[in-house]
Design an enzyme around this catalytic site. Structure first.
Site, PDB file in Angstrom:
ATOM      1  N   CYS A 131      -4.492  39.960  -5.947  1.00  0.00           N
ATOM      2  CA  CYS A 131      -4.094  41.221  -5.337  1.00  0.00           C
ATOM      3  C   CYS A 131      -5.231  41.982  -4.693  1.00  0.00           C
ATOM      4  O   CYS A 131      -5.000  42.995  -4.054  1.00  0.00           O
ATOM      5  CB  CYS A 131      -3.426  42.123  -6.374  1.00  0.00           C
ATOM      6  SG  CYS A 131      -4.575  42.839  -7.559  1.00  0.00           S
ATOM      7  N   GLY A 132      -6.487  41.564  -4.878  1.00  0.00           N
ATOM      8  CA  GLY A 132      -7.574  42.362  -4.328  1.00  0.00           C
ATOM      9  C   GLY A 132      -7.848  43.546  -5.229  1.00  0.00           C
ATOM     10  O   GLY A 132      -7.728  43.466  -6.436  1.00  0.00           O
TER      11      GLY A 132
END
Length: 283
Positions: free
Chosen positions: A116-117
């Site tokens: 997801c970062g």
């Protein structure tokens, strides 16, 4: 130190029937804790390797680092386990004297997953860090559709670990002439970009004003932010961008190309860098 790949036993099923057991090569995934001047800042799940570059690139995207001289030292933390064993999964970035230390609070303390970062930010404004570099490629980088069309195959050919595991993302830097400058692989696409940017920082190459960043998956807001923070004028992805990535590209002057598949592609922002007249001349 952790390896890039590991072996695990797998049961093979072919045509609905068991075809035997065999060892399979998998990409390794281990946590990396990033500390800043000895204080915990972030944890990311990554593929071991280029850890110092990953930490440096992460701090570029957070607006902490801009030049190699901002860093006094990067080290693995000895005694990371209770028994004193060094796991090589904790990295401490020591800032040079005079470099401002950001306020490390629970709000800034970030957990980063491989998918997801950046996660856990209090708000979108907290993610929109102030860029240390403007996108200022003068004259503007000019790319033909033909040049862009050839980049994904060149990236794929350079993915050595992907060939063995099929489980890695990749990011590459190209020159405006299509020369492959660097490529990194990781279980997280944002980590692969951080490794590229961190290597460029340590080699004194920031800002990357004449470079093209290509990512093997989608173009998220985090990836667009990392391109902007490194001064990269062009971000291309083989899959879709997010709406926030397009908004950020439009705000900052970043050229954003998505669905780059052969000679088909979508230009979402910064179309002035794409030599569309060359496409028209193809007839």
């Amino acid at each position: 130190m952790g390896r890039v790949t590991e072996r695990r036993r797998v049961i093979r099923i072919r045509g609905g029937a068991e075809a035997g057991a065999r060892p399979d090569t998998l990409v390794a995934e281990e946590p990396l804790e990033i500390r800043l001047n000895g204080r915990p800042l972030a944890i990311t799940m990554r593929t071991p390797g280029d850890d110092f570059a990953l930490a440096a690139g992460f701090l570029v995207s957070e607006g902490v680092l801009a030049t190699a001289s901002d860093v006094r030292n990067i080290v693995y933390c000895a005694g990371a386990k209770d028994d004193g064993t060094n796991t090589y999964n904790v990295v401490d970035v020591q800032l040079a004297p005079g470099v401002p230390v950001p306020d490390i609070t629970l709000e800034r303390n970030v957990y980063t997953t491989s998918s997801c970062g950046l996660c856990g930010k209090a708000s979108l404004d907290a993610v929109r860090t102030t860029a240390r570099f403007e996108i200022a490629d003068a004259p503007p980088v000019r790319l033909t559709p033909d040049l862009l069309a050839g980049l994904p195959d060149r990236l794929r050919a350079a993915q050595k670990v992907f060939d063995r595991t099929g489980g890695l993302h990749a990011a590459a830097l190209f020159s405006e002439d299509g020369e492959l400058l660097d490529v990194r692989e990781d279980v997280g696409r944002h980590n692969a970009v951080d490794k590229l940017v961190g290597r460029a920082l340590r080699e004194g190459l920031l800002p990357l004003r004449r470079a093209v960043l290509l990512v093997s998956g989608r173009a998220s807001f985090e990836l667009a932010q990392k391109a902007v923070m490194a001064g990269i004028p062009v971000l291309a992805a083989v899959s879709a961008p997010s709406s926030l990535a397009v908004d950020l590209a439009a705000e900052t002057g970043l050229t954003l190309v998505g669905f780059l598949r052969g000679h088909d592609m979508n230009v979402y922002a910064g179309e002035h860098r794409i030599a569309l007249e060359a496409a028209a001349s193809r007839g």
